[in-house]
Design an enzyme around this catalytic site. Structure first.
Site, PDB file in Angstrom:
ATOM      1  CG  HIS A  82      -0.731   0.379   5.916  1.00  0.00           C
ATOM      2  ND1 HIS A  82      -1.071   1.710   5.897  1.00  0.00           N
ATOM      3  CD2 HIS A  82      -1.487  -0.201   4.953  1.00  0.00           C
ATOM      4  CE1 HIS A  82      -1.988   1.929   4.969  1.00  0.00           C
ATOM      5  NE2 HIS A  82      -2.267   0.764   4.387  1.00  0.00           N
ATOM      6  CG  ASP A 103      -1.491  -1.330   1.590  1.00  0.00           C
ATOM      7  OD1 ASP A 103      -0.781  -2.344   1.424  1.00  0.00           O
ATOM      8  OD2 ASP A 103      -2.635  -1.376   2.070  1.00  0.00           O
ATOM      9  CG  HIS A 131      -9.038   3.706   2.624  1.00  0.00           C
ATOM     10  ND1 HIS A 131      -9.815   4.553   3.375  1.00  0.00           N
ATOM     11  CD2 HIS A 131      -8.292   3.000   3.506  1.00  0.00           C
ATOM     12  CE1 HIS A 131      -9.541   4.382   4.655  1.00  0.00           C
ATOM     13  NE2 HIS A 131      -8.618   3.441   4.765  1.00  0.00           N
ATOM     14  CG  ASN A 156      -4.118   3.484   2.127  1.00  0.00           C
ATOM     15  OD1 ASN A 156      -3.667   2.343   2.192  1.00  0.00           O
ATOM     16  ND2 ASN A 156      -5.306   3.811   2.597  1.00  0.00           N
TER      17      ASN A 156
HETATM   18 FE   FE2 Z   1      -6.887  -0.810   3.478  1.00  0.00          FE
END
Ligand code: FE2
Length: 281
Positions: free
Chosen positions: A187, A8, A68, A40
């Site tokens: 993450h 990400d 997202h 992101n």
């Molecule tokens: Fe996510």
């Protein structure tokens, strides 16, 4: 084939980190296909067409998304014109975009299937991710042209989820039918990169491409304030320190005939985290 998957991308610092290190990675590893998770990339929330095009221009072949996906609402009207941008397959019927795509590799000879799905444990409720993934894998089988006209030479699955168990289950279910099953969304890179018994490279989470002197990519002060005070404070925004940005992902080499992984190594480049930069033999 040589495959690169990067986790990400968080905000401007993550984007610039990827753009800074990608030329060296391309030069060093000669990848046939590059996937990044971009959910992101726009200020920590979603992605825009402009940012996606920047990544494609830098040599990225496919961008995946997650929870997202629609934070930048204009993407809803833009996603259908970008075949290299994939959103989770288990959004409700009628959602714009596609949950998988088949794209040519840079070598022009091979075809790569990329699937994006989202987990349901500790996540927003969505459709069951397993049946639609099965359906796609029955059509586009790993093993190239000998599997028929819809056969593919590599399968990369980005499973965007919170729970390690759910992601491992996806890995084992796809073992032998995918080249790489990799998790995103946490993450944080997990230390379990491995090749499963059937030949699928697997890592529970690739980790983010972003500022690691943060709370999962967001400035730590705002996150700490919210955790301790339980009242709204400063809006979350991505960390901005280029010196603590690490680009994280995985490098996989596959057998051209079977599409199975022969080698899988972590990628970690940049400040903060311990470095891991694969080399070609
Ligand atoms: Fe996510």
């Amino acid at each position: 084939m040589r495959l690169i998957f990067l986790g990400d991308i968080v905000g401007r610092s993550g984007r610039e980190g990827v753009l800074r290190h990608l030329p060296m990675l391309r030069d060093r590893l000669k990848p046939d296909f590059i996937v990044v998770n971009g959910e992101n990339a726009a200020g920590g929330f979603g992605i825009t067409e402009k940012i996606a095009q920047e990544l494609f221009a830098a040599g990225v072949d496919c961008v995946t998304l997650g929870n997202h996906a629609w934070d930048q609402k204009e993407l809803l009207s833009q996603i259908d014109r970008m075949p290299q941008l994939v959103r989770p397959i288990n959004f409700p019927d009628g959602t714009p975009g596609r949950g998988y795509t088949v794209l040519p590799a840079k070598n022009g000879r091979h075809k790569v299937l990329v699937i994006n799905a989202m987990g349901r444990v500790f996540m927003d409720p969505l459709d069951d991710p397993f049946p639609p993934v099965e359906k796609v894998l029955r059509i586009h089988q790993l093993g190239g042209a000998r599997m028929g006209p819809a056969g593919v030479d590599a399968v990369i699955m980005d499973f965007h989820g919170e729970a390690s168990s759910e992601k491992m289950i996806m890995g084992h279910i796809l073992d032998g039918r995918a080249s790489l099953v990799v998790g995103t969304h946490c993450h944080v890179p997990t230390a379990d990169l491995q090749i499963l018994n059937g030949g699928t490279a697997y890592q529970t989470d690739a980790g983010m491409c972003g500022d690691y002197d943060t709370v999962i990519g967001m400035k730590k002060e705002a996150a700490i304030h919210k955790m301790l005070r339980k009242i709204p404070g400063e809006r979350y925004s991505p960390g901005e320190n280029d010196a603590t940005v690490t680009v994280c992902g995985v490098f996989v080499e596959t057998d051209d005939r079977t599409g199975h992984a022969k080698r899988a190594e972590p990628i970690r480049i940049g400040g903060r985290l311990g470095q891991s930069i694969p080399t070609l033999a």
